[in-house]
Design an enzyme around this catalytic site. Structure first.
Site, short mmCIF file in Angstrom:
data_model
loop_
_atom_site.label_atom_id
_atom_site.label_comp_id
_atom_site.label_asym_id
_atom_site.label_seq_id
_atom_site.Cartn_x
_atom_site.Cartn_y
_atom_site.Cartn_z
N ASP A 91 0.87 -1.18 0.00
CA ASP A 91 0.00 0.00 0.00
C ASP A 91 0.90 1.23 0.00
OD1 ASP A 91 -1.25 2.33 1.29
OD2 ASP A 91 -3.00 1.04 1.49
N ASN A 104 -11.86 4.83 -2.76
CA ASN A 104 -11.37 6.21 -2.88
C ASN A 104 -12.52 7.22 -2.75
OD1 ASN A 104 -9.00 4.92 -3.41
ND2 ASN A 104 -8.69 5.74 -5.45
N CYS A 119 -13.77 7.77 1.34
CA CYS A 119 -13.42 9.11 1.81
C CYS A 119 -14.66 9.94 2.13
CB CYS A 119 -12.56 9.83 0.78
SG CYS A 119 -10.93 9.08 0.62
N HIS A 171 -11.40 3.92 6.34
CA HIS A 171 -12.66 3.66 5.66
C HIS A 171 -13.45 2.60 6.41
CE1 HIS A 171 -11.20 6.11 2.55
NE2 HIS A 171 -10.49 5.24 1.90
N SER A 175 -12.31 -3.50 -1.76
CA SER A 175 -10.90 -3.35 -2.08
C SER A 175 -10.14 -4.62 -1.73
CB SER A 175 -10.32 -2.18 -1.27
OG SER A 175 -11.10 -1.03 -1.48
#
Lengths: 475, 475, 475, 475
Positions: free
Chosen positions: B137, B234, B238, B396, B404
């Protein structure tokens, strides 16, 4: 129709002045096209090139047409939808001497005749030349040329096959007539034809299928998938024009209603968000699990059409698919449900089946029909199942179409400039041009961009001037 | 730290029970991972494979780790951010016997030591083996192996060069130490290494740069650009976690504030919409004209950071770029402006320059610092410029991370299955798997998909079971 | 508890410095209170007045307390909720010498003892005086005094009646104890008591009932129905603090969830809009057809709780009513549904019945309990059914509370100034003061007002300086 | 006009069938009115009562008219705005024999003549009776009767004073003519007149002023301030009809534009939220600090008109005040700014000054004029400054008007039933009727109400059947 001895067929040339006034307003809202005019005014990169357009004959399209003319093209135009013409726009264009063949409310026979007219550039000897470039929307011109050419090459299977719809038969009849009246015409057309730029998801889909099958005759540019097209006019255009169509047709209160949006692509996204902003509760239907998950993350109920029967007040198809709303669906809907399409063809809704169902049809006003089923329940069908924003309102607003049409114009220039380099496949405009189209529209709405420093650009591994994103970036 | 003789370094093993309770809750919210566990429970496709993970050590990551273990892997884990570890999550994992090296509030030296620990599988003879697969990551593990390998190949230029940041020097020091303590180690690691799957935009960007330069050592899978990753965590992640970080850090009222969001990519879109929903007025900054036009179409003011100084109350960087908020910017901000980053590295904000500026720093509570400039004006910096959602909140939420991490898991399985077929370049998961990940998450939230009829599928030219879209489709 | 020989009972005086830092931040966000301090710093209109407050002992309340002190008052304080105290706020206040009796996680017995402590001003001779003014939230102080007074007047019916809840019995026991320990105390308290200002819908409702029955002992000001209170903190406060409470408690993804909001008053409106902005699908329940129609016009499904069982993921009560979520409801909910209250008392949810139901209770962390029913299904109950935003987060943010507390302060000043003029009924602050409270908050967020010309004011029939609206105007 | 020997003056009786079709559709969307018809069909509480209406002659009003007739009234109708009539609605009503005096595009002289016609019930002997009840919108009928009566009482000061506008002079001329033609007429009218129900904020404001001055001649019911009126048609009606007017007039893209909404009352709230939902950036102007704070809390910039000059693309007045947009404002606006009013009278914008300014005026199409100033800059003025939703579109949709008109009908019934009890002051409908109006609209949109248990009702201190809220409750 106001055709007479002129090289146009429109509703009423007397509407030209009104059309011109609205054209003036539209130019103010179409900074991309106006900028392209200025940039290419001297070099006229399409000088003398014969261009046939088949695209909704609206005020915005008139600005596109005049842009193409300003950069040198010899243009003929038809609409790509029997209801989408704005008659004052057509009149304004006709009055300048550009041949245009379009009026609001054509029959299918008239529609395809107009398409042929737009393809027929007089050769000065009583015969006709075809276009060198085509601007297409939905692929009708592309289809006609390909099918005509196929027939002339000796393959009569299609024109003699049974037709799945009335429109299909109209096309076949036209091709048979042309075969008699203009022998060898399509072969000559194809000989001169250098390319086509296509506007829509549906038309692009057809082009890829043609190319895959090895049957595509010319280079094609997929304008739809420019970001500044698909992510703008499909999304933001529909966000403004769907409600506009519904309101002009039905004056219906959207707050509190249950609206069913079939499909959650860019068009569906624009529609669903617009309806929700009005206070409607939106149910989305989807076949694709990714788009379905997107709809759910945005707070929409995702369900089947069947599950909405009896509670849905408004149905909108946005799919590009066929038979999305069936006759059985319509028969099961809540009394006085409103049914319309903003996807592509009218076969998203089973209009033919509806008309053949024995339901009584009452015309309320143009593009608004009430069908009453035998059980007493009724629905309202808008624009006969064709695009509701164009049939019942005036299509997308100018500003967003300036993006799409800037792409179209750049695509036409690109096709002509590369006529010797390109082969018969489907191209996309380079990202740099895509960014340029966006850039042309920023000042008008007061956007101030930030500029990368050289150091930042190096850190990102991009040029200070762009392009800024990899090709797979989704925006 | 609670390390002792155990093969882990964490804050407090006593937090394991609390961690396990939250893991149980998270499993309920991560249907994709749980479904993968069930599907591969018997076949254990990663049986015995050594996997090193470098990814925020949160509750959600714990569910990922246990999924990898359930399908056979031998796992060691570090966090990829000094502030992002949830100590109870690390404890719960450590308690099961999985080596984990992570706690909230590491120093940079500790952080890179932990990364090395996660890379060091005991060989049973007092030495260490490297991983066969890596979950990365931001690319820190990938960087470390590549730089270590480069050094062992004899290129000492980088480790001896001047460092642009403190962290860079820490890495160089570590590599020099390893060179002494474990000669030839990186060469042995590379020999066994079969691939890496990368989570973030930034890490992926580095991989493409490595591949382009011909320096990539192993096959890599770009997980970030799976639709079900980049368009979900994403964006929607967010949208939920930015405000969460702001609230836990500052308890600030968002309504009525002017918030400046730097960047309008997926992360920026999620942030901007979240802040607006709270009643903040959002100003977006952008370098890309297309994203800028998107922001404008959504009703955001698009302007430069400079134009917002004196009126902006909250600043959020989302760009993946560096020096987005400079020291000069911060010195010019409204008194008590809040500054944070949710993009990638802490260099989006010039934190080093801020610390060196002579401003006095008052720590309010962990991850919240007030800097007062000489003119008396002050700002609040959150999480020392690192990811605010992870530093100040818990990252998240589980459901979106399940998407993910399902991609991550499928990528690991794919890398191992194709270890002999793949070459050292960057791959993307096939769309079919992307759709599958989405599909695994629909039932949990009550989504009902529509199924194409064979006739409709033929009309669209797709299979009834998908994939449904061309690769260039943007969702 | 940190009580010792000091005149306070709090968790830990060592938290005072941290509390002070957060107080400093809050003052910046509470321009109304700070402006009132400046305005009345010299005149100290509450000089020497004994004020008892019973209101959530948060950072914001601490700013209110220091404002009351700055304008002269002698203050004692308790919280009005067993979970709502922020211990560092209480510590900061205690450290300044103001007696405060509050900590997070009191038992009901402790809670009511604290209330009594806040009412007991030492008379310097070993006895106690009561307050001259009361700041009340929910009416607990008002209730205690009225019930104590009733008992001393010889009516023992209530204290000897069967109790509907454990809390009711706690109050009765306390009154009996006071009767023994401080004979005649309540009569002396009432003799000095000049008025109460009440914060909440629920407390106000009780005051009107008391007044209507002729039992109200003092003048009361209904602060809740100042526009700048009910239309601001109820609405915009909950819009920010509900999600904050849910996130800190459960870290749950809100997007895609079905959330059920019981009640669509101002609190419900704030909650419903917040949840929708996160991408949840919100179902509203209502008893009032007007509020129900409002919810429908905003696009919410309006349905019964029963209709949501099995599909609702999150339940929030906002009604001020009792038994809104029953045990039967909870037993019928989807597995792992989250249940919480942001209305007023914990009896909105049948917590007592839940605890007595035989469901097993697992504490996950403070204020988060998992109840598992015999059929294996479980729910999460937050803050034991008390206010979730205060129990699981930190309540409303400072800026909006500055409005409410400016009204409180003006009400206290008004009550004291008119102590001889007012009678025992319920007053509302004049619109002019309401507008003034709003005005004090505009500059902080950059609002520029337009000023009426004299001619325009005459046309409207209002003064240039306001008030601008008739009393029945609803905003 | 199509007047001839019939007792109506309309555009074209041939439009009656089209009007009837749209009336049929509207009835389906107006459940409140239809339910009232059913309830009072037998008792006909207005049997034989002469009712004059002065209210926009739209399709929705036609349903109101037929409701009044169904419950017994003898109705005559005029529009209350020179542009708001839908000619097919007027035709449908005229065709049924109800006298209607209204067409789209009246001159001011024609308008006031129509108002007089609507007031003149033939007495069968060649003379005229006045109405017994009046339905008023904006108070024009009320004004005319009061001014006529004042004149007959001998006070000639007003009719002989200088006029501030052309319209004022038209009224005076009419009164002088009536004085000659029908001596004593107004005194006879007043003798029979039993009451008026008023629709709008502005008209109600006038009534309160008349009552306060002791000049009100009859009982009046303030329909505007029924919750189901002011919080519904003002808010949700404008949310739907403003964009409709803008789109039909200008086809303008709203996304990306800067829109300035003057006033943030219920009308302004609806407008501002609608424009934002389209992606416009909205600036609100306000004089009232409370409404200004509300706008700020919803994320709107609140600023002065002056501050927006040069960046505002669209201006909308919603205030009920005069001179909100001055000539100087218009001269300073961005080129091609769009200016319109949805508040009340056209004097919100200085149209008279604009016309006298020397700017050239180009009519684009009905209700759309382009004014070009001497410096070359131009603006578009819609509907000559009158209500843009009625002048350029078709007003509010049926469903929300069904709420307003149900209040109107109940007010008419109430006025007649209490004609002997009521005195000359302004009444509001009881909350119970307000709730009833809401209740009549719930089923149509699928709302399911929750019912209070007797125990809950007792706890709240309300009846199970309502009313549920105190009078000061703001919704």
């Amino acid at each position: 129709m106001d055709a007479a001895t002129h090289d146009y067929k429109i509703r009423d040339i007397g509407l030209a002045d009104f059309g011109r006034k609205e054209l003036d307003i539209a130019e103010h809202e179409m900074p991309g096209l106006m900028s392209i005019r200025r940039k290419y005014a001297a070099s006229t990169p399409l000088k003398g090139v014969r261009v046939t357009g088949s695209l909704h004959m609206t005020i915005q399209t008139a600005v596109l047409i005049e842009t193409l003319k300003d950069i040198g093209a010899d243009v003929r135009w038809a609409s790509c939808n029997i209801f989408s013409t704005q008659d004052h726009a057509a009149a304004a264009i006709a009055k300048t001497g550009t041949p245009v063949f379009a009026w609001k409310g054509e029959t299918l026979e008239e529609y395809w005749d107009c398409t042929l007219d737009a393809l027929s550039f007089p050769d000065g000897k009583g015969g006709f030349l075809g276009p060198q470039l085509v601007v297409d929307d939905g692929g009708d011109v592309t289809l006609l040329i390909h099918k005509g050419y196929e027939l002339e090459k000796g393959d009569e299977s299609w024109v003699n096959s049974a037709s799945g719809s009335h429109e299909e038969q109209v096309i076949k009849n036209l091709l048979k007539r042309v075969a008699k009246e203009r022998p060898g015409y399509w072969t000559r057309v194809v000989a001169d034809w250098k390319g086509v730029s296509e506007e829509t998801t549906t038309g692009v889909h057809r082009l890829y299928q043609l190319a895959e099958a090895g049957n595509l005759l010319v280079p094609a540019i997929n304008v739809n998938d420019s970001v500044t097209k698909s992510k703008f006019d499909n999304l933001y255009g529909c966000r403004e024009s769907l409600a506009d169509g519904l309101k002009r047709a039905m004056d219906v209160m959207l707050a509190g209603k249950v609206a069913v949006v079939c499909g959650y692509g860019d068009v569906g996204k624009g529609c669903a968000h617009s309806l929700r902003a009005y206070g409607a509760r939106v149910v989305v239907t989807e076949i694709d699990p990714i788009n379905a998950l997107q709809a759910a993350m945005e707070g929409f109920e995702v369900n089947t059409v069947e599950s909405t029967l009896g509670r849905g007040d408004i149905y909108v198809t946005t799919t590009g698919n066929k038979d999305v709303l069936t006759l059985a669906h319509m028969q099961g809907m809540k009394d006085q449900a409103i049914v319309c399409n903003i996807g592509h063809f009218d076969n998203e809704i089973q209009v033919d089946a509806l008309n053949a169902s024995g339901a009584t049809r009452l015309n309320i006003k143009p593009q608004v029909d009430k069908y009453t089923f035998k059980n007493g329940s009724s629905i309202f069908l808008l624009a006969e199942g064709r695009l509701v924003n164009l049939g019942c309102a005036t299509g997308h607003p100018s500003f967003v179409m300036s993006n799409s049409f800037s792409n179209q114009t750049l695509a036409q220039i690109d096709l002509w400039a590369n006529k010797d380099a390109y082969t018969a496949k489907v191209y996309i405009l380079p990202k740099k041009l895509d960014e340029e189209v966006a850039r042309l529209h920023l000042e008008k709405i007061g956007v101030k961009l930030t500029t990368l420093s050289a150091e930042q650009a190096a850190y990102l591994g991009v040029s200070v001037d762009g392009p800024y994103k990899p090709d797979h970036y989704r925006y």
